[in-house]
Scaffold this motif. Structure first.
Motif, short mmCIF file in Angstrom:
data_model
loop_
_atom_site.label_atom_id
_atom_site.label_comp_id
_atom_site.label_asym_id
_atom_site.label_seq_id
_atom_site.Cartn_x
_atom_site.Cartn_y
_atom_site.Cartn_z
N LYS A 247 33.17 34.55 38.30
CA LYS A 247 34.48 34.96 38.78
C LYS A 247 35.61 34.16 38.11
O LYS A 247 35.43 33.02 37.71
CB LYS A 247 34.58 34.78 40.30
N HIS B 149 37.25 42.47 43.15
CA HIS B 149 36.74 41.27 43.82
C HIS B 149 35.40 40.84 43.24
O HIS B 149 35.00 39.67 43.39
CB HIS B 149 36.62 41.50 45.32
N ASP B 150 34.69 41.73 42.59
CA ASP B 150 33.43 41.36 41.94
C ASP B 150 33.66 40.33 40.84
O ASP B 150 32.78 39.52 40.56
CB ASP B 150 32.76 42.61 41.34
N PHE B 151 34.83 40.37 40.21
CA PHE B 151 35.11 39.48 39.09
C PHE B 151 36.21 38.47 39.38
O PHE B 151 36.42 37.54 38.61
CB PHE B 151 35.52 40.29 37.86
N TYR C 145 38.19 35.70 41.98
CA TYR C 145 38.15 34.87 43.19
C TYR C 145 39.58 34.75 43.69
O TYR C 145 40.48 34.32 42.95
CB TYR C 145 37.58 33.48 42.90
N GLN D 114 37.98 27.21 44.56
CA GLN D 114 36.82 27.84 43.94
C GLN D 114 35.73 26.80 43.67
O GLN D 114 34.54 27.06 43.86
CB GLN D 114 37.22 28.54 42.65
N ARG E 97 34.49 44.43 33.02
CA ARG E 97 35.15 43.23 33.52
C ARG E 97 36.63 43.17 33.13
O ARG E 97 37.50 43.01 33.97
CB ARG E 97 34.42 41.99 33.00
#
Length: 246
Positions: A22, A38-40, A42, A57, A217
């Motif tokens: 992320k 949100h998969d990639f 933070y 993070q 991405r």
């Protein structure tokens, strides 16, 4: 000391890899990003300082990699705030630490969900365990739709799972367990037709974690950046360029 939650006792390799992929991107509101974004990315809603977000993070990364509890995270966070200063805005209702629990548990549970998805969808496991069972967690205020799914079994290849793979909402403690056909017979269960997954997973969670293709991405992140204010987007892009990511 309270026991460490079960999801922190899982082998963390896949969860660590997912979370470390992320990029920290500040946002004014968490729902500015889609589930794919949100998969990639933070994010912490309202935390627009890139330096603090990256520190947060790092603390979450430690929790996943080392199995740190919420209390450990909270103590680390309080030291961070004492040095740099940031007070998260409270949620409308709930105990004083509810917002911090959301900040902690949401990315950790999603990371472990991504790890479980990768394990459970491996060809060998899918052949051996072609059914997945929904198990409701111990949330003090359960979502009725999630509670209705407790012990329900659906085929592992049902599209339902690609949208509503738990944890799939704020504070959701549900999980999926892979099952053999022989296990279902022993338990007196059988696979059913799942409900509409969009009535189960909340916005921002409506995609199984870790399933957005890596080749998407850059496109996904660009569309996420486009939702930010011009000033915040400029700051984020400068930070990404300095880190050699953009």
């Amino acid at each position: 000391m309270p026991p460490v939650p079960e999801y922190l006792n899982l082998p963390p390799l896949e969860a660590i890899a997912y979370f470390r992929n992320k990029i920290a991107i500040p946002t004014e509101q968490w729902n500015q990003f889609s589930a794919e974004q949100h998969d990639f990315a933070y994010t912490v809603a309202g935390l627009t300082r890139a330096d603090l977000l990256q520190s947060m993070q790092f603390l979450i990364d430690q929790a996943i990699a080392e199995g740190n509890s919420f209390d450990t995270f909270l103590a680390q966070f309080e030291r961070l705030v004492a040095r740099r200063g940031w007070i998260p805005s409270p949620l409308p209702a709930g105990p004083p630490d509810w917002r911090m629990r959301i900040i902690f548990e949401t990315p950790v549970r999603r990371a472990y969900g991504a790890g479980r998805w990768r394990q459970m969808t491996s060809p060998a496991i899918r052949r051996l365990r072609p059914y997945w069972q929904w198990r409701h967690g111990d949330s003090p205020n359960p979502r009725p739709r999630h509670l209705e799914l407790h012990n329900k079994v659906f085929a592992a290849d049902e599209p339902f799972w690609s949208v509503a793979f738990p944890s799939c909402a704020y504070g959701c403690k549900c999980r999926a367990i892979s099952r053999k056909a022989s296990q279902l017979k022993e338990m007196g269960l059988q696979a059913e037709q799942p409900p509409d997954p969009y009535t189960i997973a909340e916005p921002g969670f409506q995609r199984a974690p870790g399933t957005t293709p890596q080749e998407e991405r850059q496109q996904v992140l660009e569309s996420g950046l486009a939702r930010l204010s011009p000033e915040l987007r400029t700051k984020v892009e400068q930070d990404l360029q300095e880190r050699g990511i953009a």
